[in-house]
Each structure stands twice: as structure tokens, then as C-alpha cells.
Enzyme design. Structure first.
Site, PDB file in Angstrom:
ATOM      1  N   SER B 154       0.816  -1.223   0.000  1.00  0.00           N
ATOM      2  CA  SER B 154       0.000   0.000   0.000  1.00  0.00           C
ATOM      3  C   SER B 154       0.845   1.266   0.000  1.00  0.00           C
ATOM      4  O   SER B 154       1.499   1.567  -0.978  1.00  0.00           O
ATOM      5  CB  SER B 154      -0.980  -0.009   1.178  1.00  0.00           C
ATOM      6  OG  SER B 154      -1.614  -1.248   1.259  1.00  0.00           O
ATOM      7  N   HIS B 177      -3.609  -1.863  -4.031  1.00  0.00           N
ATOM      8  CA  HIS B 177      -5.079  -1.950  -3.978  1.00  0.00           C
ATOM      9  C   HIS B 177      -5.643  -0.547  -3.822  1.00  0.00           C
ATOM     10  O   HIS B 177      -4.919   0.381  -3.470  1.00  0.00           O
ATOM     11  CB  HIS B 177      -5.505  -2.846  -2.810  1.00  0.00           C
ATOM     12  CG  HIS B 177      -5.103  -2.326  -1.460  1.00  0.00           C
ATOM     13  ND1 HIS B 177      -5.960  -1.697  -0.624  1.00  0.00           N
ATOM     14  CD2 HIS B 177      -3.895  -2.298  -0.840  1.00  0.00           C
ATOM     15  CE1 HIS B 177      -5.321  -1.323   0.469  1.00  0.00           C
ATOM     16  NE2 HIS B 177      -4.066  -1.675   0.355  1.00  0.00           N
TER      17      HIS B 177
END
Lengths: 81, 275
Positions: B154, B177
């Protein structure tokens, strides 16, 4: 605040409600101002460095979590604690 | 209360020490010259005890301290959650941005540090704090090399690509994501737009600092079917290099060697200062 993490947020925030506010005080460790949380008699844990001298941030003995002996500290005003 | 206490002693310096007096009955003779203090100015008093560090560590830890040899490389480790404006509960291992940011200032300014090695094993964290650290690393004038070990998920992705040259271990993974909402959610289009803007900041940073294109990065971000119950992609080792996110697969040895050669190059380009 937006957390960008693949970890489940329930795990990250678990226990957030039970966290109580720990009192901290501002002291000077050998002249460097730091926020210290009392952990035991004559001992404290560094919570945050308040110094504006960037060099102090490279010192391993003052990084957050380091234990400082309170006999090395003076209060904000310069008195011995 | 303490102010009153100290004020009765004139000035604080005088209170604990009595001025030295010549012993009675002894003739006045010139005070002995201290070789370290030829001007005979008052010797500064040692006011605080200092633990004998070597003795202490032998007693407490059973080891003798290693003689200090300072490296010209500084190793900055980013681990656990990157903590933002909210202190996370104590079960989280966190990297605190309020300490890392001034540390990066010190690294930029300190003459003995010639290169920075960023070691990452993080599960992401606060967007603002992560981007702040990534921007600081990207704007350092000294050579920087990052290495992803274990995971750089991330918000760890912008930090990994922020360095001049990046490595990933063969088994390390990076999860890409979309940003999820947490906290107050109002079901209006503006909420989505806000989230989209936050996401754009990350996408822009990553595409500017790596070889990956925006379309390719968004494709990885929104891919379905790879993460169970979620959208996104996990890149492992070589895949991250093939996608253009990371420069090379390698370990600590390669990372340090690369940093050393970058330092040499940097010195040649900027000229060695005359001492």
C-alpha cells in the site's frame, strides 16, 4: 485520516477505546527537550523529541521508546527534577 | 513554589557549593597552575553523574561495547504501520513520521552521511504520513537506495519507489489496492470524489518516481480475482521489477554495493571538497 493498508482495520484499531491518555511531561535530557512518560521510579520513556536541532534526531539514546534516567533530566525551566 | 525556593539563594549556582577557602595558618602562596586551565578561570563543575557505559553494559548485558566506527551510510528502517496523526493502539508496530522527517533533514545536512539505505517491511498506513516520508526521501540530494524485504504494501509502494534506485527481495511482496474509506462515510458523490483525489496523489507519486505507467498502475490497483474478497494485486519479487515498479531483484549485499557506487558517482559529479 485515511489508512492505506491491506491489514484489516478491525485488527489495527483493536483496543483504541481502551487506550487511556498517559500523562507526559516536557523535560530536558542533557539539554535536549523531549516529551517523557513516567514508567517507574527515576525512569521515563521518550515519547517524542521536541528539539529543533536535526542532529538530535540521529541519536539512538533519544529515539521514541528509549528509556531515560530522570537524574539526567532537568525540567523545562532548567531545574533538576 | 520552586521559584520562591530558589530565589532565597541569590543565584542558583552558589547554593550547593561553598567557595574554596585557604586553610588557616598557611602562608599565602600562589595557587598551583592547572596545565589544562592556564587562565585559572573557574573550572566547570560536573553537575550530573554519567554512568560508566562500558561497565554498565558488561554488568547488565554481559557484552562489552563494540568500538564505534561510524558508517557513511545511514540505514532508515520503515517497519509495521506508518503512524499518522492518530496514535495507534499498542499492538501495532509503528513508524513515527514526526521522528523520521527531522531525521531525514539531519541526513541531508550531516556531512558524515553520504548515502541513505531505506529498508522496508511495512503493511502500509496513513496516506499523509507515508507520502510525507516518500517526498522527503525523493527530495534528498544524497544517493538513496531502497530495499523491500518481506512486504512493502500500500503506502509502502510510494516510499519504495521514492529512492533513486530500488531493490526487492526475491520473496518480498507488494500489495497494490484501492484506498478504502474509514471513519465517517457519507453516501454522497463527493465522498467518492474525495477518495479518488486521495488515490490520485498516490498514483501520481508512484508513476513519477518509477517506470510504471499510470494506466498500468491503475490496472493493478483495480484488478479483480487476485485478492480474495477484494480488488487489487499482489506483486512478488520479480513481478514488481517486470511491471516497472522496482528497479532490480536483490538483497542487502547488492543494495549496499549499489549505494556505494552511487556515492562514488555523486562525489565525482560534485567534486570532493578540499579539506
Amino acid at each position: 485520516m485515511i489508512l492505506y493498508t491491506p491489514m484489516q482495520l478491525e485488527l489495527v484499531f483493536d483496543g483504541l477505546e481502551e487506550m487511556q491518555h498517559v500523562p507526559v511531561r516536557e523535560v530536558k535530557v542533557r539539554g535536549v527537550p523531549v516529551l517523557v512518560q513516567d514508567t517507574g521510579p527515576g525512569e521515563g520513556k521518550v515519547v517524542r523529541l521536541l528539539s529543533t536541532d536535526p542532529r538530535d534526531y540521529l541519536r539512538s539514546d533519544l529515539c521514541p521508546g528509549a528509556v531515560v534516567k530522570l537524574y539526567q533530566c532537568t525540567s523545562k525551566e532548567g531545574y533538576y527534577t | 513554589m520552586f521559584d520562591d525556593y530558589y530565589s532565597i539563594w541569590g543565584h542558583e549556582g552558589e547554593f550547593p557549593h561553598t567557595p574554596p577557602q585557604a586553610p588557616p595558618g598557611e602562608p599565602d602562596k600562589a595557587p598551583q597552575q592547572d596545565p589544562r586551565n592556564p587562565g585559572n578561570s573557574p573550572v566547570p563543575q560536573r553537575v550530573q553523574g554519567r554512568p560508566k557505559e562500558s561497565m554498565e553494559s558488561i554488568k547488565e548485558l554481559g557484552t562489552s561495547p563494540v568500538p564505534e566506527v561510524k558508517s557513511n551510510i545511514h540505514c532508515l528502517t520503515i517497519v509495521g504501520q506508518i503512524e499518522g496523526h492518530l496514535v495507534l493502539p499498542p499492538q501495532n508496530k509503528t513508524t513515527k513520521y514526526e521522528h523520521v522527517i527531522p531525521q531525514l533533514v539531519a541526513l541531508e545536512q550531516s556531512p558524515e552521511v553520504e548515502g541513505v539505505l531505506v529498508v522496508l517491511n511495512t503493511v502500509g498506513g496513513d496516506v499523509e504520513a507515508g507520502l510525507a516520508i516518500a517526498e522527503m526521501i525523493a527530495s534528498l540530494s544524497k544517493p538513496t537506495v531502497s530495499i523491500v524485504l518481506g512486504g512493502g504494501h500500500s503506502i509502502g509502494v510510494p516510499i519504495a519507489v521514492a529512492a533513486r534506485y530500488s531493490f526487492i527481495a526475491e520473496t518480498a511482496s507488494m500489495t497494490i489496492h484501492p484506498i478504502r474509506l474509514n471513519g465517517l462515510v457519507i453516501g454522497v458523490p463527493q465522498t467518492y470524489e474525495y477518495l479518488d483525489k486521495m488515490q490520485d496523489r498516490v498514483v501520481r507519486f508512484v508513476t513519477q518516481h518509477s517506470r510504471i505507467s499510470e494506466a498500468a498502475f491503475r490496472d493493478l490497483m483495480f484488478r479483480t480475482g487476485e485478492l480474495a474478497r477484494d480488488i487489487g494485486t499482489v506483486l512478488i519479487g520479480r513481478e514488481a521489477v517486470e511491471k516497472g515498479l522496482i528497479d532490480e531483484v536483490g538483497g542487502v549485499g547488492q543494495a549496499v554495493n549499489k549505494l556505494k557506487s552511487m556515492i562514488e558517482e555523486y562525489k565525482l559529479r560534485n567534486g570532493v571538497p578540499v579539506q
